[in-house]
Design an enzyme around this catalytic site. Sequence first.
Site, PDB file in Angstrom:
ATOM      1  N   LYS A 194       0.838  -1.195   0.000  1.00 29.74           N
ATOM      2  CA  LYS A 194       0.000   0.000   0.000  1.00 29.74           C
ATOM      3  C   LYS A 194       0.883   1.259   0.000  1.00 29.74           C
ATOM      4  O   LYS A 194       1.997   1.187  -0.482  1.00 29.74           O
ATOM      5  CB  LYS A 194      -0.965  -0.047   1.172  1.00 29.74           C
ATOM      6  CG  LYS A 194      -1.700  -1.396   1.313  1.00 29.74           C
ATOM      7  CD  LYS A 194      -2.553  -1.771   0.098  1.00 29.74           C
ATOM      8  CE  LYS A 194      -2.927  -3.224   0.058  1.00 29.74           C
ATOM      9  NZ  LYS A 194      -4.108  -3.604   0.755  1.00 29.74           N
TER      10      LYS A 194
HETATM   11  C1  LIG Z   1      -4.983  -4.615   1.149  1.00 30.37           C
HETATM   12  C2  LIG Z   1      -6.427  -4.338   1.158  1.00 30.37           C
HETATM   13  C3  LIG Z   1      -7.155  -4.271   2.352  1.00 30.37           C
HETATM   14  C4  LIG Z   1      -6.548  -4.503   3.709  1.00 30.37           C
HETATM   15  O1  LIG Z   1      -5.767  -5.585   3.726  1.00 30.37           O
HETATM   16  P1  LIG Z   1      -4.662  -5.985   4.818  1.00 30.37           P
HETATM   17  O2  LIG Z   1      -3.786  -6.851   4.019  1.00 30.37           O
HETATM   18  O3  LIG Z   1      -5.433  -6.678   5.865  1.00 30.37           O
HETATM   19  O4  LIG Z   1      -3.996  -4.757   5.328  1.00 30.37           O
HETATM   20  C5  LIG Z   1      -8.488  -3.929   2.278  1.00 30.37           C
HETATM   21  N1  LIG Z   1      -9.074  -3.675   1.107  1.00 30.37           N
HETATM   22  C6  LIG Z   1      -8.422  -3.737  -0.058  1.00 30.37           C
HETATM   23  C7  LIG Z   1      -9.142  -3.399  -1.313  1.00 30.37           C
HETATM   24  C8  LIG Z   1      -7.077  -4.084  -0.072  1.00 30.37           C
HETATM   25  O5  LIG Z   1      -6.417  -4.156  -1.232  1.00 30.37           O
END
Ligand SMILES: *Cc1c(COP(=O)(O)O)cnc(C)c1O
Length: 411
Positions: A194
């Site tokens: 992210k």
């Molecule tokens: C990465 C992601 C999340 C959260 O994921 P974690 O791996 O638990 O931090 C939530 N929504 C989307 C669309 C994602 O790509």
Amino acid sequence: MTQEVFGGSFTQQEPIPEAGIEAAIAVLRHGRLHRYNTAAGEIAEAALLEEEFANLMGAKYCLAVASGGYALGCALRAVGVVAGDAVLTNAFTLAPVPGSIASVGARPVFVEITDQLVLDFDDLAAKAVSSGAKVLMLSHMRGHLCDMQALVALCARLGVLIIEDCAHTMGAAWKGVASGRSGVIGCYSMQTYKHINAGEGGFLISDDAAVMARAVLLSGSYMLYGRHRAAPPIEAFEAVRMQVPNVSGRMDNLRAAILRPQLGLLADRVARWAERYQALEAGLDGVPGLRLVARPAEETYVGSSFQFLLPGWSEARIGALLGRVLARGVELKWFGAADPVAFTSRYQHWGYAAPQSLPQTDRILAGLIDMRVPLTFSVADCAQIARIIKAEALIVGQGPEPEAMVLPVIQ
Ligand SMILES: *Cc1c(COP(=O)(O)O)cnc(C)c1O
């Protein structure tokens, strides 16, 4: 003529900034990794991180937690979703989103998306009424923002609360309003792929004291919530402190230390992602058979991934294109694959949800191609990637129909 081959890694992010490494080592040296383990007079890194992120987003309250998925589940519980409730969400999203709904025993109700890859408001209104759902888990999937002003007005009319999943929109905005500030709660992820990276981590932000007091208690604050700096006043906890279950999912001081210096880098990262995104867009504009996703003028987006559509392409042709670009070092993902691959799956693959029919989303996902854009790529890299995709799209798109469907395996 030798063909150009791209040599970069689609999964390699930038290193942790030196200030984050030093802060992490300091935490390791003193050993007080748990957020409530502080020396006299010390303020925990986790509490400082929350305060700094709340300030950055202009939110009253912020809670840091163990993951983005945890933040989503915590948000649902905090607004009062219970087992059996219907929760609206985008049919085009990633597995942690419906997973968070399932984690509280609730039922995902998928809403169609448009060709702009955002929620279809007509389908949202129809499904809010038919399902009786009172909560929308809005996924800003792959960083595409819908018309947030119109959505807020529509949801107010429908009596539906909005929780925003900003895993792909930390740093984005609609008409200058930061993503995560239009719903009751905004949730973020600090997982490696992210916009800021601690390996794992999540945030919830909100201006609602009652909701946030429940979120803090849910995260596993025991009776130590007074040590938070970006939490509601103590009085907000009094009525509920012995009612809300502890569903431990705290942030720790090590990851908070790694994250704090990255908050100040976010705006610069957003600007660098924009340059890379625009290089890809310029290089792929006008390629026959390939459609780009137009970005509305109201949207400040974060170009950490890139999508394009191959409308009407057969599966065999899409497989051939993915194979040919992969042979030249370019990893593309396809949301139309019959089987889920790595991080990429779609709503039919989430077998715990009731089967639902979303023909419009099916049509769009059948031709939807997706690419990661890590900041370790230069602008010139992005221009090269676009040249490779363009050259192969021309060959495959205009050549004879391939005999068999072969999907390449990305290691
Ligand atoms: C990465 C992601 C999340 C959260 O994921 P974690 O791996 O638990 O931090 C939530 N929504 C989307 C669309 C994602 O790509």
